[in-house]
Structure formats: structure tokens, C-alpha cells
Design an enzyme around this catalytic site. Sequence first.
Site, mmCIF file in Angstrom:
data_model
loop_
_atom_site.group_PDB
_atom_site.id
_atom_site.type_symbol
_atom_site.label_atom_id
_atom_site.label_comp_id
_atom_site.label_asym_id
_atom_site.label_seq_id
_atom_site.Cartn_x
_atom_site.Cartn_y
_atom_site.Cartn_z
ATOM 1 N N LYS A 103 0.885 -1.177 0.000
ATOM 2 C CA LYS A 103 0.000 0.000 0.000
ATOM 3 C C LYS A 103 0.921 1.224 0.000
ATOM 4 O O LYS A 103 1.460 1.620 1.034
ATOM 5 C CB LYS A 103 -0.883 -0.010 1.252
ATOM 6 N N GLU A 132 9.550 16.008 15.830
ATOM 7 C CA GLU A 132 9.990 15.825 14.443
ATOM 8 C C GLU A 132 9.278 16.871 13.581
ATOM 9 O O GLU A 132 8.042 16.910 13.537
ATOM 10 C CB GLU A 132 9.620 14.422 13.977
ATOM 11 N N CYS A 167 13.210 10.493 7.508
ATOM 12 C CA CYS A 167 13.055 9.960 8.872
ATOM 13 C C CYS A 167 14.367 10.017 9.618
ATOM 14 O O CYS A 167 14.396 10.287 10.803
ATOM 15 C CB CYS A 167 12.524 8.539 8.822
ATOM 16 N N GLU A 208 9.079 1.126 11.205
ATOM 17 C CA GLU A 208 10.142 2.096 10.919
ATOM 18 C C GLU A 208 9.502 3.462 11.021
ATOM 19 O O GLU A 208 8.782 3.881 10.113
ATOM 20 C CB GLU A 208 10.691 1.890 9.497
#
Length: 482
Positions: A177, A384, A286, A252
Site C-alpha cells: 500500500k 519531528e 526519517c 520504521e
Amino acid sequence: MDLDFAREGVFVGGRWRGAASGETLPIENPSNGETVGSLAAGGADDVDAAVDAARGALSSEWGALSAAERGRLLAQIGRAVLAQADRLAELEALDVGKPLKQARADVVALARYLEFYGGAADKLHGESIPYLPGYTVFTLREPHGVTGHIIPWNYPMQIIGRSVVAALAVGNAAVLKPAEQASLTALAFARIAAEAGLPAGALNVVPGTGAAAGAALAGHPGIDHISFTGSSGVGATIQAAAARNAVPVTLELGGKSPQVVFDDADLDKALPFLVSAGIQNAGQTCSAGSRILVQRGVYDQVAARLAERFAALRSGPARADLDLGPIISARQKAMIEGFVEVARRELTLIGEGQVVADAPSGGHYLPAMVFGDVAPDHRLAQEEIFGPVQVVIPFDTEEDAVRIANGTPYGLVAGVWTRDADRLFRMARKLRAGQVFLNNYGAAGGVELPFGGVGRSGHGREKGFEALYGFTVLKTVAAHHG
Ligand code: NAP
Ligand code: MG
């Protein structure tokens, strides 16, 4: 560019079709904000069909291949990917806004994953275990079966490489996906793989929203393993959904990774990384080294040199191939601007790049920015941002550096810059992260290097040989023969 294929973007059992519901999503070019096509918006019915097709593949042509044959096939797909590098890079630049050079690097990385995991496919084996007299005991490494892969928009090709390709190498059948804002290269990859001979059902793709296609996949009882790359919040939702079926999960997730610069660091070597690790892919990475910790003795010098380098950074359309492309969407840009507003009010701006004058007004551009004298517990040093915004945090001692570096809920990557070898090794031991880089950052992204987080950055490892353990289950066989 002809994007008609995306409307028929559900790829199940080797066939392309539109979503079962007939619904589509607009495809946006973030460089100018224009809608350039429409994407099949798959849902639960499409995911059901994809999981069935994957299950079927395990007991047909795909499941019958030897490890060596699987490996050879993946290597062949890798060569086919490279042969289409220009087209793939252009698709990614259009869809994600990546500067062409960065998009091309992603294609090369995908090809490299196919080469690496192709080569590794027939080199993974179990062990024999010395046991009681009269017994022979050994272990088998077997595929989970059907693996689900939910991936974000920032590095689609690289993440397909480290997740889907690794799962295929050890004989799983995959359902992918992709992110709704970045599905084009996933679809193009599935097409290339099928043309290169990947048997029907080994790889199935269901584009669509996270809420529909993603949630259906995460909670599907027919999935045997799920690999998710994305935000910590959605990761927790995925893990909860998978838990209902006791399905193992690899997560992750995000990060707020520190780069620690000591007084004795080689600043000429460190400076380019302090910048690039923060602004690569416009900071939408990331593993971005997004907190720069600098010891007081060199703080002013580092701040001055960062200011100079940031002033030279240019943001503009993907095709112009500058330092930064646009942000993926207006929504994501607004989120980053929220942080920037706080930063402008509460912090010191020490350096800022520019959006080029001829950048299309509908594109989602931001200049690269670096803020100084940031307190370790400030919001901008904790959360973040996922944009081109660096923060610089001064520190005094090695103990302070460790405490600050480890002082967020995340633990993905860390970098250390010093000429003191003892200190390098002490730091490597003390930093809470899945990867630690000593006098470099990112080690050129090698596919060989196991990658993953601790804490809110997730669990499980992808990349390298380690990924193959995660995509297999260990079976112990004990024979009593007297
Ligand atoms: P995201 O919102 O978590 O989305 C990631 C994927 O999950 C997308 O495919 C998304 O679909 C899907 N999704 C969303 N809600 C879902 C749900 N309820 N159930 C199932 N699937 C769902 O993350 P993002 O904003 O795309 O990416 C940014 C984040 O990813 C950052 O936090 C970044 O650090 C992290 N990231 C981590 C790594 C790593 O390796 N550690 C790599 C890249 C990115 P839609 O596209 O429809 O939203
Ligand atoms: Mg797009």
C-alpha cells in the site's frame, strides 16, 4: 507525461484494474500544485483480493521457485529498473517534487537493493544444534507467507527496496500500500517487475488512502507479517490493528536524530553533513540529523559557518534540480510553518536559504532554516518537524551531550564528530539509536547496513542481511533416531 496507468493502479494477481469502488484520488505535482492525473483509490475489497492473490502465489509458480531462482529474478528486475532510471526519476520528481538528482539516487538505491537481496536469497540458512544423543536438531528459516507493506511518500523507491524486495527474496508474497501522495513509482516498479518475469501474485499493489486501503491491510486476518514505515502515531494504530490477529509488525517510524560536534571535531569534514543531513529531501527524511549539538568551544564558529552555508541553499521546482524541492503537500507545508512561527518568535534565526524567484506560485516551497541557542527541551528540539529546519543546541561536557542526545522519545540515528578515538567508542556505546555514525552521517546510505529504531522510532530492522531474518520465521526440527 502519460499517467493514465495510475487510474488502473490496483495490481492484483498480475492484472491491472481500477479500484473495486471505481473511486480515484487526484495526483498532485507539488512543484506547481497542479493536478496531473488520477489514481485508483483502492479499499477493503481490493485489499481482500490482493491478499487472496498473494496467498495463491505461495502455492503456485512463485512458491515453487528455488531460492537461487528467486535471487536471479530479483537481480534481473534490478537491471530492468536501471534501464528505466530516467523515466522512474522523472515520475518521482513529478509526483513527490524530488530534485531530479535525488530522485535518480533513489532509483539507483532500489536497483542496488534488488542486486543485494537477489544475491542474498540463496545464502540464508538455518543451523544444526548439538543436542541429546540420538537426536538430530536443525532450524529452518521459512517465509512468513503473505507480507503487508505500508509505506510513506518521502522515499517510495528506497523503502520498496528495503521492505518489499527483502520480503520477496526469502519467498514471501507481498501486498504493498503506497502513500496516496506518492504511488506512481510503486506502480511503475510493479510493472517493471512483472515484465521482467515476476510471477503473478508475488507482488500486489493497492494504492489508496491510509484510512481505507491502509487500515484494511493492517487489520487483515490473512496477512502474516506487516511492515510499516511512517509516523509514530499511525505506527501505533497499525500495531494495535495487527495485534488483534497476533500478526508480527516491523515499525520504521520517525526520529529527531542528533549530530554531536565536539570542540576537537574536523569541522571542514563535519559541516557539509551538518547541513545535508538536515535538508536532504527538503528535510522530509526519517533519519534526518535534525538536532545539531555543538560543544561551547566551537559553537560560535559552527553557527557562523552554518549561517553561510544555509544562505547559499536554494529551494525550487524538482526539474530545476536545486538543493531543495517543494514540500510534498500544502498540508505538510502548513505543519512545518507552524513550527517555524514558534521558532521565529522564541528562537534565534542564524541562517536562511531562499526560494528561487521563478518557483511556481502553486508549489509548496520553504527556504532551509537554521535556528541557534535552542534549549534541549524546546519543542523544536523535541518534535519531528519533517521539514528543512535545523536546530543548534550548545552543550558543555560529554555527559551533557549524551543526556541531550538521548533526551527525546526517539532513537533512530546519531552522528558524532570528534578526533578523540576513545570518545568515539564511548559515544557509540552510550547513544540510544539504531545506527550510530562516527565522523560521518549516513555512511552513504548503504543497503548493506541494518536500519531501524528504538523507542518511538520503532522496532525491527530493515536493510542489510538482518532484514532477511525479520521476513522469515524460524522453525526448529528435532528428529529422534536412537
Ligand atoms: P503516515 O501518515 O504515518 O503515513 C504512512 C503510510 O501509512 C501511508 O501509506 C499512509 O497512507 C498510511 N496510513 C495512514 N493512516 C493509516 C491508517 N490508519 N492505517 C493504515 N495505514 C495508514 O506518515 P507520512 O506522513 O506519510 O510520513 C512521514 C512520517 O514517516 C514521519 O514521521 C517520518 O519520520 C516517518 N518515516 C520513517 C521512516 C523510517 O524508516 N523510520 C522512513 C520514512 C518516513 P496515506 O498516504 O493515505 O496517508
Ligand atoms: Mg504526488
